[in-house]
Every structure is written in C-alpha cells, then in structure tokens.
Design a protein around this motif. Structure first.
Motif, PDB file in Angstrom:
ATOM      1  N   LYS A   5       0.806  -1.221   0.000  1.00  0.00           N
ATOM      2  CA  LYS A   5       0.000   0.000   0.000  1.00  0.00           C
ATOM      3  C   LYS A   5       0.843   1.277   0.000  1.00  0.00           C
ATOM      4  CE  LYS A   5      -0.702  -0.037   5.030  1.00  0.00           C
ATOM      5  NZ  LYS A   5      -1.708  -0.134   6.098  1.00  0.00           N
ATOM      6  N   ASN A   6       2.049   1.250   0.570  1.00  0.00           N
ATOM      7  CA  ASN A   6       2.925   2.423   0.502  1.00  0.00           C
ATOM      8  C   ASN A   6       4.364   1.959   0.490  1.00  0.00           C
ATOM      9  OD1 ASN A   6       4.135   4.875   0.508  1.00  0.00           O
ATOM     10  ND2 ASN A   6       3.454   5.490   2.540  1.00  0.00           N
ATOM     11  N   ILE A   7       4.810   1.553  -0.677  1.00  0.00           N
ATOM     12  CA  ILE A   7       6.156   0.982  -0.754  1.00  0.00           C
ATOM     13  C   ILE A   7       7.240   2.035  -0.568  1.00  0.00           C
ATOM     14  CG2 ILE A   7       5.353  -0.909  -2.199  1.00  0.00           C
ATOM     15  CD1 ILE A   7       6.561   0.470  -4.610  1.00  0.00           C
ATOM     16  N   THR A 116      17.453   3.360  -6.587  1.00  0.00           N
ATOM     17  CA  THR A 116      16.142   3.622  -5.994  1.00  0.00           C
ATOM     18  C   THR A 116      15.041   2.899  -6.776  1.00  0.00           C
ATOM     19  OG1 THR A 116      16.842   5.751  -5.097  1.00  0.00           O
ATOM     20  CG2 THR A 116      14.478   5.424  -5.385  1.00  0.00           C
ATOM     21  N   PHE A 117      15.121   2.934  -8.096  1.00  0.00           N
ATOM     22  CA  PHE A 117      14.130   2.222  -8.914  1.00  0.00           C
ATOM     23  C   PHE A 117      14.223   0.716  -8.663  1.00  0.00           C
ATOM     24  CE2 PHE A 117      12.647   0.605 -13.171  1.00  0.00           C
ATOM     25  CZ  PHE A 117      11.305   0.885 -12.942  1.00  0.00           C
ATOM     26  N   LEU A 123      10.293  -4.030  -3.900  1.00  0.00           N
ATOM     27  CA  LEU A 123       9.151  -3.842  -3.007  1.00  0.00           C
ATOM     28  C   LEU A 123       7.811  -4.019  -3.719  1.00  0.00           C
ATOM     29  CD1 LEU A 123      10.553  -0.648  -1.255  1.00  0.00           C
ATOM     30  CD2 LEU A 123      10.135  -2.837  -0.100  1.00  0.00           C
ATOM     31  N   GLY A 124       7.713  -3.596  -4.974  1.00  0.00           N
ATOM     32  CA  GLY A 124       6.436  -3.572  -5.667  1.00  0.00           C
ATOM     33  C   GLY A 124       6.286  -4.550  -6.796  1.00  0.00           C
ATOM     34  N   GLY A 125       7.353  -5.261  -7.140  1.00  0.00           N
ATOM     35  CA  GLY A 125       7.270  -6.179  -8.254  1.00  0.00           C
ATOM     36  C   GLY A 125       7.239  -5.456  -9.577  1.00  0.00           C
ATOM     37  N   TYR A 465      15.596  -8.097   3.338  1.00  0.00           N
ATOM     38  CA  TYR A 465      15.370  -9.511   3.644  1.00  0.00           C
ATOM     39  C   TYR A 465      14.026 -10.038   3.150  1.00  0.00           C
ATOM     40  CZ  TYR A 465      19.473  -8.913   6.582  1.00  0.00           C
ATOM     41  OH  TYR A 465      20.741  -8.649   7.039  1.00  0.00           O
ATOM     42  N   GLY A 466      13.223  -9.175   2.514  1.00  0.00           N
ATOM     43  CA  GLY A 466      11.963  -9.625   1.945  1.00  0.00           C
ATOM     44  C   GLY A 466      10.951 -10.113   2.968  1.00  0.00           C
TER      45      GLY A 466
END
Length: 632
Positions: A5-7, A116-117, A123-125, A465-466
């Motif tokens: 919801k807020n990566i 950063t990308f 984080l977002g796939g 660490y996912g």
C-alpha cells in the motif's frame, strides 16, 4: 496485497522528496531500457545492472537500446544525463503510466537513481506506483571499512558482493584493512600459513568497484598493528620491543603489541617498499596509512628518544615522514585519529589537507574528540562501527546507537564523511552477513539523516530480507542482546590456561569474566530462535541466509557459555560434572564442523585454523579429569 500500500516508506536511504501521483508503471516483456545520447559509455553499466536486477527479481529479460531523445512510445525506462540536476550525486526519478525517467548529472547520480528504482521493484514487483522523486546526500563521502587481515580473508567474489551492496545503498567509498594479508614481495615467511590477497585480486576489485561508482581506497598498516609481520625472522629487527618471536601466538597479544621501531631507518625503508608496491594497484587519489594504536611507542627501542622529545612528537614526526612520502607519490593521506586526539597541539604539524579518521565505538560516544579536531582544525571523517568484533553475533542495537551518534556529530561539526567500520578482532569469528544491517544503518544515515531504530529495522527487514512480517531485524537484535559472555573472553581464558597458570591467578581472571549458570539465558535464546524458524518461509534468499547463520551462531554462543560455566566448576569449585563436560566437548567439535562449512562459503582458509585451535583446546580441557595438568 496490503504490504504494497505504501512501498515508498521502505526505501533506504529515504529520498529527500517523494511526491506520489496518479498512475502505475507496468514492467512487461516488451519494456525497453533506453540510454539517451546524453549518457556516456560508463552509463551502460547502470543499464546492465538494472536489466540484471529485473531479470533476477521478476524473471523478465529486457532489452537495452540508445535513443537521441525521449521516445513517445510506451513502456520505456529512460536513463538521462542532464545539467538540470545541480548536485554532484543528486538524481530525479519520475514514474508515470507509460515511462520511467532516471535523470542525473553524473555517473554516480544515475547509478543512485537506478538503485532507488531497483528498490521499488524489490518492493512492488512489476507494478510500480507513479511518483516524482528528488534526492541528494547529506554527506559527500560515505564509506565502509572491512577488516581483511585479522583472521578472515574473504574470497574475491565475496568482496565483489560487498561492493554490490555498498552501491545499492549509495555508499561511494570502500576500504579493505590490510596488515599482513597482501602477498608483498619478500612476505613469503609472513604469508606461509595464510591465503593472502594478490595484486591481481586488487586490480580486479578496483575495476569492479569503479563500475559501481565506488572508490576503492588503499588501507595499509604502516606503523602499528604489524604483529604478524614483526614476529617473523625476516622482520623481527624492525619491532619496537625486543624478541617479538619469543612468545606463542596470541589473539589477545595481537591486539596489543605490533609497533615499528622508529629509530631504525630500516623500518622506514620497509614502509616505503610496501607503499611502492601497493599504491599503484588503486586508481584512488587517497591512501589510508592507518598509524593507529601504537601502544608500544616509547616503551622499547625508542624510549630514549621519547623521553627526550615526548611520545606525541615522536609519533607525529614519524607519521609526517610517511605522509610526505605518500604526497610525493601523488596520494592524499588518511590516518586513524586515536593517537593524535591525545596530542591535538601536534595536529597542526601534519601536512595540510590530510584526513583524520576519527573513530569511536561507544553507544554513548562523546563528542569531545570530534570537537578537538574541529577546533584545530583538521579535516575529519567520523568512524563508528557495526559491532560484530569479539562476538558470535553482532550487537545490532549497539551498532544503531553508535552509528546514529557519530552521524549526528558529523553534521554538527561539518565532518567531510562517514567511514563505517567492520573489524575482525580475535580471529573474525562473526559471519560477514551479520555486518550488513550495520552497513545499511551507516549508508542510510550518512545519506539522509538518522531515523528511529524500530523504523529502520522494519525497513531493512522488508526491503533487504523480503520479510513481509517486518520482524526479522527485531528478533535478530534481541538475540544479540542475550549474549552471556563474549568470544574474546573465551579466547583470553583459553590462552591463559594453555600456559598452566597458578590456580589463584586463573581463579581471579575467571572471576572477572562474571560467568553465570547459562540455562535460563539459553532458554530465552531458544525462544527467539523459534521465532526465526517461524519467519523463514516468508523471507527472500538473503533473509534465509541470515536466519540460518543466526541459528548456527546462537548455538555456538550457547555452547560457549555452557563450556565457560563448566570450566569454572571443574577448575575452581571441585564440583565438576565430568559427563556434562564431555558432552559439551563433543558438541563443540560438531558445531565446529558446521561452522567451517559456513566459513568456506564466503572466505578463504586464512586463519580459520587459529579459531579451531581455541575451540579444540577448550574441548580438550573439558575432557581432562586431572585438574593438576591444567593449572598449577
């Protein structure tokens, strides 16, 4: 999918400005990575890194191309060099429905925008929220310092992975600490029981780091910390103290006695020789000559000189000679500041523009030394640490507090950089993976300022660490805090016992260790290890590797505490449980079998055998029934 919801809140370091806008960018099989004509050949590496990361994380293999301008087609990731970005390492990242634009003025800035990308992808796939990001660092020099001497020399592939990690979190300097661990000409005796770095290793790593925007700075002991070198027949005459080879090797003594004899001109010839051979391997304009912890100076062959001129003056005069030699070779010297802060009046005698590496590792470190050097004034980096040395598992809470404090002082006193340290005291027992959270603390805080501990630990857990539960770092922190006794205490006690001390001497030393019956504390560790076991299926490969290391090393910590407790019963209380001692001895040997397998994944053999000796000597003492054969 609520974890998405807020990566943006998980980005490390946190960008200066993040503006969320409507839309989402979808990475697909026909998405292209486009290098605009404004980019140069070095930026192709940034595109390759991005392409490799997308394939690794998403399984999608993108194509790289070049274009004269921003294309009016969909599904492109554009890398652009632009003078619109004024800051040397700043960048902008704009994501919309149809394109991603990473823009920077410099190679490093573009790398950092790509990093950063890459984090947003982690984080977002393949579905990235639209945004406008503008970013730049607080400190221009952000480094990591890794001990490649005292016990553990890693494989070249491991040092490359360390460089990858530094670049991912926007560090721009890396140093490997070398005392004796480089195969210098004439070092055959020094290195005959070791697996040293070679010139080719350094050249290859230097080239690798350069592609990642990292300056690999040479760091070489030139004054103190030459214990292993000075204990050889070849170089013993250069030692400040007489007969350095008379005593058996000792991890503890290696921390104390290691200083060159400044009254012997051959000492300076030795320094010049190693610098002549080492410095040309690096493209950096800097060199760290170390010159720290010269504990023996003025206590042996230089005593008469020190009595006449003062230890501080003798120290500065010799350091000046080394620095001037480096300057004449076109290098800008750095040195550790622990000695000069005791004689700040002599700092003015140093060559102009040298950089003092001002270290301090307390979790309540005072600002006195930083202020003293700022008042001189001396250019300085602030140097905290990741707090793994002398322990089985890093003390993450100590690392957080120490790094936070030193970053704050860096800002207050206008230091030029942060150099976060990872030492290998007492054989570098701790696994290198345990240093990663501390590395990330330093990278995050030197780029964007200090954040709250639970927040950064939650971010690391999720991003690196996912861990979608965001608990891994919290549990790891708790395990580190449950340390009963430390590794260096076991080492010191075993090294004492191996010389068959008098019973009273051994008993008094043991009393200072404050060894408690470990059952209750070990039970608490077990509870935390079970929390890790519950997390292991919900983390990525880095998380699994960390958890498995924590499981092994926490068992070693528990075993050591049991062994120390039973040794006290055996040697001093006449209440030994021989069967329990034998059980612990066998468990230690089994544990070492697994420890050695883990060591060899990332590291060369180096001084693994010395770590083995401590554990096996401990096991031998536990099995011995006749106490009179152990202490007098």
């Amino acid at each position: 999918m609520s974890y998405k919801k807020n990566i943006f809140e998980y980005l490390i370091p946190r960008p200066v400005e993040i503006k969320e806008v409507e839309g989402q960018f979808r990475i697909s099989y026909d998405t292209k990575i486009v290098l605009l004509e404004s980019t140069d050949s070095s930026d192709y590496n940034s595109a390759l890194i991005l392409k490799g990361d997308i394939e690794d994380k998403l399984g999608i293999r993108l194509e790289i191309t070049r274009s004269a301008s921003e294309e009016d087609v969909l599904k492109v990731i554009i890398l652009d060099r632009s003078d619109d970005i004024k800051e040397e390492e700043g960048y902008s990242l704009n994501i919309s429905d149809d394109k991603v634009i990473v823009k920077a003025r410099t190679k490093r800035g573009l790398l950092y925008g790509v990093a950063t990308f890459r984090q947003l992808i982690a984080l977002g796939g393949a579905l990235i929220p639209a945004c406008e990001i503008s970013d730049k660092p607080v400190l221009s020099n952000r480094g990591f310092y890794h001990d490649a001497s005292r016990g553990r020399i890693q494989k070249l592939s491991s040092y490359k992975k360390l460089a990858d990690l530094c670049s991912y979190f926007k560090l721009n300097q890396l140093q490997l600490y070398v005392e004796h661990s480089f195969l210098f000409k004439g070092f055959s005796e020094v290195c005959r029981d070791d697996t040293p770095l070679t010139a080719e290793d350094i050249l290859e790593l230097d080239e690798y780091c350069a592609k990642l925007g990292i300056e690999l700075i040479p760091s070489i002991s030139t004054f103190g910390h030459l214990y292993k070198v000075l204990r050889t027949k070849t170089f013993e005459e250069l030692c400040e103290l007489d007969d350095p080879r008379d005593s058996e090797f000792s991890f503890d003594q290696r921390m104390q006695h290691h200083t060159l004899d400044v009254t012997n001109e051959k000492s300076f010839e030795f320094v010049k020789k190693v610098l002549d051979e080492f410095l040309p391997l690096f493209r950096s304009d800097y060199v760290n000559i170390c010159a720290d912890e010269t504990f023996d100076l003025g206590k042996g062959k230089s005593k008469e000189l020190a009595d006449r001129e003062g230890v501080g003056k003798v120290y500065v005069d010799y350091v000046n000679r080394i620095m001037e030699y480096c300057i004449n070779k076109g290098k800008k010297p750095m040195f550790w500041g622990d000695i000069i802060v005791g004689f700040p009046e002599y700092a003015k005698l140093l060559p102009k523009d040298v950089i003092c590496l001002n270290w301090g590792y307390s979790d309540c470190e005072k600002e006195d030394n930083t202020r003293k050097l700022a008042d001189v004034p001396v250019r300085q980096y602030l140097c905290p640490g990741v707090h793994g040395w002398r322990h089985f598992i890093n003390h993450f809470e100590m690392a957080y507090r120490n790094i936070s404090i030193m970053c704050e002082y860096a800002g207050k006193y206008h230091a030029e950089g942060l150099l976060n340290t990872d030492w290998g005291d007492y054989g570098h027992l701790q696994d290198p993976l345990f240093s990663i959270p501390g590395l990330i603390y330093g990278a995050a805080f030197s780029w964007s300022g200090v954040s709250e501990e639970t927040e950064i630990n939650r971010q690391i857990s999720r991003l690196y660490y996912g861990d979608r539960e965001e608990e891994l770092m919290s549990v790891a922190r708790d395990i580190g805090m449950l340390e009963g006794n430390s590794w260096d205490q076991l080492v010191q006690f075993i090294e004492l016992i191996r010389n068959r001390p008098a019973a009273q001497e051994a008993k008094e030393f043991y009393g200072r260790l404050k060894v408690n019956e470990p059952a209750e504390n070990n039970k608490r560790i077990d509870e935390k290890l079970d929390e890790l076991r519950l997390l292991i299926t919900g983390v990525n490969d880095e998380g699994k590797a960390l958890i498995n290391r924590l499981l092994l090393f926490a068992e070693g910590q528990k075993l050591m505490c049991r062994a120390l407790y039973q040794l006290g019963c055996k040697l001093f209380d006449n209440a030994q449980n021989h069967d329990e001692c034998v059980r612990i001895a066998a468990e230690i040997e089994t544990w070492m079998y697994h420890y050695k397998k883990i060591w060899r994944i990332t590291s060369r053999e180096s001084e693994l055998y010395r770590v083995e000796e401590i554990f096996y000597q401990c096991a031998d003492i536990l099995r011995e029934q006749n106490v009179n054969l152990i202490i007098k």
